[in-house]
Every structure is written in C-alpha cells, then in structure tokens.
Write a protein that holds these residues in place. Sequence first.
Motif, PDB file in Angstrom:
ATOM      1  N   UNK A 142       0.863  -1.209  -0.050  1.00 20.22           N
ATOM      2  CA  UNK A 142      -0.126   0.122  -0.015  1.00 20.22           C
ATOM      3  C   UNK A 142       1.103   1.339  -0.122  1.00 20.22           C
ATOM      4  N   UNK A 143       2.036   1.167   0.219  1.00 23.25           N
ATOM      5  CA  UNK A 143       2.956   2.145   0.217  1.00 23.25           C
ATOM      6  C   UNK A 143       3.168   3.023  -1.051  1.00 23.25           C
TER       7      UNK A 143
ATOM      8  N   UNK B  58       2.271 -11.475  -8.259  1.00 28.79           N
ATOM      9  CA  UNK B  58       0.862 -11.676  -8.321  1.00 28.79           C
ATOM     10  C   UNK B  58       0.504 -13.408  -8.029  1.00 28.79           C
ATOM     11  N   UNK B  59       1.425 -14.032  -8.852  1.00 33.00           N
ATOM     12  CA  UNK B  59       0.963 -15.439  -8.863  1.00 33.00           C
ATOM     13  C   UNK B  59       1.979 -16.213  -7.979  1.00 33.00           C
TER      14      UNK B  59
ATOM     15  N   UNK C  74      -1.614  -5.275  -5.282  1.00 38.85           N
ATOM     16  CA  UNK C  74       0.057  -5.082  -5.337  1.00 38.85           C
ATOM     17  C   UNK C  74       0.048  -3.776  -6.399  1.00 38.85           C
ATOM     18  N   UNK C  75       1.098  -3.110  -6.345  1.00 39.58           N
ATOM     19  CA  UNK C  75       1.237  -2.053  -7.111  1.00 39.58           C
ATOM     20  C   UNK C  75       1.897  -2.567  -8.621  1.00 39.58           C
ATOM     21  N   UNK C  76       1.767  -1.589  -9.484  1.00 42.23           N
ATOM     22  CA  UNK C  76       2.349  -2.053 -10.775  1.00 42.23           C
ATOM     23  C   UNK C  76       3.681  -2.700 -10.879  1.00 42.23           C
TER      24      UNK C  76
ATOM     25  N   UNK D  29      10.219  -1.927  -2.400  1.00 43.78           N
ATOM     26  CA  UNK D  29       9.202  -2.807  -2.178  1.00 43.78           C
ATOM     27  C   UNK D  29       9.430  -4.081  -3.067  1.00 43.78           C
ATOM     28  N   UNK D  30       9.739  -4.051  -4.232  1.00 42.75           N
ATOM     29  CA  UNK D  30      10.004  -5.455  -5.134  1.00 42.75           C
ATOM     30  C   UNK D  30      11.000  -6.223  -4.448  1.00 42.75           C
TER      31      UNK D  30
END
Length: 703
Positions: free
Chosen positions: A241-242, A307-308, A299-301, A262-263
């Motif tokens: 969410x950041x 995602x999976x 999830x951000x872009x 974040x990644x």
Amino acid sequence: MESTEEEGSVILIDESESENSVLLVEDSEEFPLQEENTDEEVIVTFCKRAKVMPHARYDCPTYPFERVECEKSFPLGRNVETCSQCHCYICDKLTAECKNWATPSLCHCNAHNKSKYWKDQWNSALTGGLSAFNLELPEIDADVRCGGMLLQKFMGDVSVEYNKYLSGESISSDFHECLCYQNLAPGQCGECRCHLPCIAHRFSSYTSVSDLVMAFVDQAEKERPKAEVFMLLGAAREIALHKDLTPYSRTSGHLASPNQAVPCLMSRITGRLQRLLVLNDFPKALYDKLTCFYQSIPLPVHCYTFADSLNFLPWDHGLLTSVLKGQNITGKRKHKRKKECIWEIVPVIEARIERMEDCRQYKELVRYLKVVKCSDSKWIQKWRDKLPFYMCKSGDFAGAAYALFTSYPGNGCTARRLSLLQFKVYLKMFCTGQTPSGRDLEDSTQWHPVGAPLKLHFLLKQIFRLLYSNTSLYTDPKSWSSVIMAFASHPALGADGRLIAATLKEPSQEFQEMVLGESCVMEELASNDHANVALKKVFGLGSPLEAGLIIVVQGVQEMVLEQYRTLHSFLEIMLAFGNNLWALKLLLEPLVSHKEVLRSVVSLLLAELCCQKAEMLGQLQHFGPQYVGELLCLFLKSRNRYMPLIGTSIINIIVENLHVCPWAKQVGKFLQKVMKPFGQEAYDVSSSVALLQNSLQAEALED
C-alpha cells in the motif's frame, strides 16, 4: 433517612414529590447543610462525593471529547487530556500506559466506539492484526496469536515510519508569469493556474521503512511456521500500500524509495511464504485462507510479477498426487478439456525436494524430478543428476546404474558429468549395497545398508560403460585405482566407511587364460549388450572376484597403452592392488613388449617414488614383510633392464626409514635367499641387496 454504610453515598427520597423524588447530596464540605434542613424529619449528618469508575476516554465526565470518523494525524481539541481513570479504547490500558496516545499517524486519543475505522482498529488489537484473515476461533491457536500480536506491533511501527517518509519538507517557489497575458496579480486569474504558487515537496528517504520491514522479516524467520506465515502476509499487505511520491527522482541506494525497495522486500517475503506453504502441513481451510489473503493484496504495478507467487499446486492436487504415487509417469493430463502439466518455479521445487528428503520419500522424489518442468533448465538438470543417488537411497541400485545414462534434451546423460569423487561413491554403493546417510554424494562419512549390491557381471559392464562415456574419468589413474580396489576388497564397508581390502588367491594359469579369452575388448564390453552372456559365463565358473579383477587389469592395460604419453600417475594404480601382487604382475608383463610404453611408465613411477615416499612407506608398513619381499622380487627378478630400477628405489626408501621398519631384517634375509641366483645377471640387483644388508649391519653396530 441516613446511610449506615461508611463508604456509601446518601440518597434522599421525598415521597411528597411526584417526579423528582431522588436527591443526590454532595460532600458536606463542598455543600454545607442549610439551616432549614434541621426542621425536616431526615437530617443528613455525612455525605461523600461519588467515586469515578474506569472508563474509556470518550466517556470521560471531566474533559470534553471531540468525535470524528477517522483522524490519526494529530490530537483533536482536548482529546489528549485525561483524568486518572481514562483508558485507551484501542489498547484497553490506562492512557498513561498507551505508547501511541498522541503519536502522529496513530493518535489513539481520538479513538471512540462510534467510528467504523476505530472499531476496526479495536478488533485488530483484540486479535493482534488477524481480523483481516477471517479466521474462525478454533484456528487461532497460540502460534497464530503470537504472530498476530507481533504483526499488530509492526503495523503500528511501520505506520509511524511511513508517515515520516510522507511528511518530508515543503518548499514554496516563486509565482509563475501568467500565460493568459492579463495584467493581474498572482492568484487572481481564474483561467491560468500559473498564477498559483508552485509547491515542491522534498520527501525523506524510504530507507528507514525498508530497514524496519527487513528487521521484521528477520524476526519472523525465527518464529514458528504458523506465526511466521501470518507475520509475512501482514507485512506484504502493508508495504504493498505504500506509495512512491517521487517516482522520477534519483535516490541513492536500492531501498531509498518504495518503487525500488518494495519489489526487493516482496521477493524475500514471497520466497519465504513459498517455502512455508510447501514444507508445512497447514489445514486445508487455513491454507486456502492464507492464499486468498495474499491474492487480495492490492499489488502496485511494479510488483505485478509477484501476483502468482503462491499460485502453485498444493500437495493434495490430483495431478501431483498421481505423479508421486507412480500412477502418472508423464506429469501430464487432461482436465476439463485442458492440458495440465507440473510447471513450478525454483523456490517451490527446492522446498518440495527438501521436504521429501526430510521424509526419506526418495521414490516419490525421483518420480517428481523426472516430470517437473522449470524455466531454468540448467538448474533443474543439476537436480536430475542426483536421480541415480536418490534411487540408490531407495535401494534400487540397478535402476540407478541405468539412470546414469538417461539423457535429457540439451543436457546429455549424468555419467558424462560425474566427478571423480562422485564416481568413487557410486562405485562403493554399487559394490556394497550401502549408501551415505547424508543428503549429498560428498557426505559419505556414515553409511548404512539399504539393499543388495549389483551382481558382478552387471557391475563390471556398467563401470566400463561409465568410464568410456566420461573422458576425464577414463584418463584419470585414480578412477582405475578405485575400480581395482573395488574388485580387490570385501563386499562390505569398515566402521570408517572404507572398503576392506581382501587378499585373493592367485587363480591358475588356465583360469586366467580362459577369462582373458572370453572377455572381449573393453570398449565393446561397455557398448555391446550381448557381452553380458559372455560375462555371465565367466563369473559362473567360480572365483568371481578374481575373474572381475583379471578383466579390470585388461581394461587398465588398454588405458595405459593409449594414454601413456599423458599419464600423470602410476603409483596410484600399483598401490591399489594391495596384497594381490599376482594381478599387478598380470598388468606389467604385457607392457614389457612395448618398450616405449614401459620406459614411460617406469620413469613416471620412479619420479613418484621419489616425491611420494610417505605413501609408499605406509603401504609397506600396512602389509608387512611378506608383501615387501614379494613386491621387491616382482621388480628385481624382471629380465627387463628398467623394471629392477623400481625395486632399487623401494629399497632406498626402506634404507632411509630403517628406524620405522622393524621388518627390514626379515626382508633382507628373504632377498638374499631368493635373489642369489639372479644377483649377477639382473641389473644392479646385487648392489641394491648389498645396500640393504650393509644398512642393517650398520644399524646393528650402532645399537
């Protein structure tokens, strides 16, 4: 009416009044009795102020409270002021004990029970950050509750740090010139925004948030699996969410902005989550809730690649189960008109391998590795190279021998990639039916039996097939010495995990000629399946170890004749025969007719004896005087001019180490007796024996 309780309040009841029949009387010091009261039937002689009971801050009778739906940046009005009995609505503690009472971005002083936001915070505090997981009461055990409490604390801490990152600094720039060309003061133009001041925000580094998350992940890895999985999922939701408010700025360090940090954090978190879900048997209902929670994270872009991450087959999936049970050997099936196969990422495969190794499910592991697909073909091939080892661990030594030559597209067979150490371990496993207790081929300190060893004729064929398919092994004398030792040892291991050397009786000349006649060229033996028939006949005539050793000697001869120019060691081969000097003689005799080969081998051996005296001396001490005498005779009695030089070199080693060779006198007497007929003819034999005799006499005189 008078109260008889010392600590009670006084309540006056006037029956003449119809509505206000109850009158609370305050303490007499603050509210003195009036004179007219003395004429009444009831005289109040004592009263006490009512005691204030513990209450939530929003119910405080002393200080006013200002309510809004959600305000956590700063205290509202006089909400921060409290009496001695005020409690925090979120923490359920006295306000003096609440660490976040007036903390920016938390501000528990503004919490009240009429706000949905603060009610959710209260629910989260009760369950320790577990409310978003929709858990049932029976699912919240001690480990889950521990993870929830740690997660709740982390959410508060990271909220504070993230708020600091967002606050940063604001810098006002000058007004821009109006583009509508109107002579207006700044701020007066309703059409052109350039009249408005340009506010530039300088945000602080995200590093402090990144460090806090990393420390929390480190802490989570030390907790029990259930606690860890909830902590990591909660952390993933928080950082997802950041927002990065300066996406085009150049910041130093890979954790200085959310888009960069974040990644990295998600990669570590998802990797741990994958291992946890594979290695642990979470109840199916709980497993589904955990994966659903992860799928619900927005999830951000720049994190869509994750995602999976948790979308892999559970252990009870139909396709995976059928493969592990051996019901499906292809790893493919059609389900609802769709083709399915087992395609998994590296961390998931690693976790499955680790779990099956821990459970000693080697058959299942072999079936899984044969069919699983992965984007990293080189990495998966590394594990497929261990398939023969896992087969040995399950007791299927014949299957392991065949699996060494199983080819996979683009990688060839495992036999071509075997190292010398791996070759030795496989050879020992095939000969003894025992395997290392560790997880790797190199971990061979402890061994235990798991099945019957390979039959000698099949073992011999597979060994030559392996040597001829791997050039580095074929040209390495240590490979051949290990094969010699395998056929010159008992089919069992000692307490130290080493082969136990055996003394084989020299077969008759007729038997040796018969074995050599039945055996074909070694390369043909390795490639021709019909050679099994001839080998079975040879080993069926009795003395199987002797027959195997004779055939191995023939293979060594062919290798020496081919590789003598590049051969870097012959001492390894000579020492491998141990006490079976008849086999060593069988190896050396045919080389006499190849003068260039023999001269090269003798030169190499002399150089090695000069440099590796300790190894030769250790062999002599281990087998004793009988072995030493026969070994010296093997070289000294040779009619070839080069062979006695080896015996002379060995005698020199004995002479230099007489103090540790108590059997030297016996050897001297043996040589004097046996070599007397050869002393005048053999090259330098008499001088070598004389040297040993003189050295023994000199030592006796000193004593």
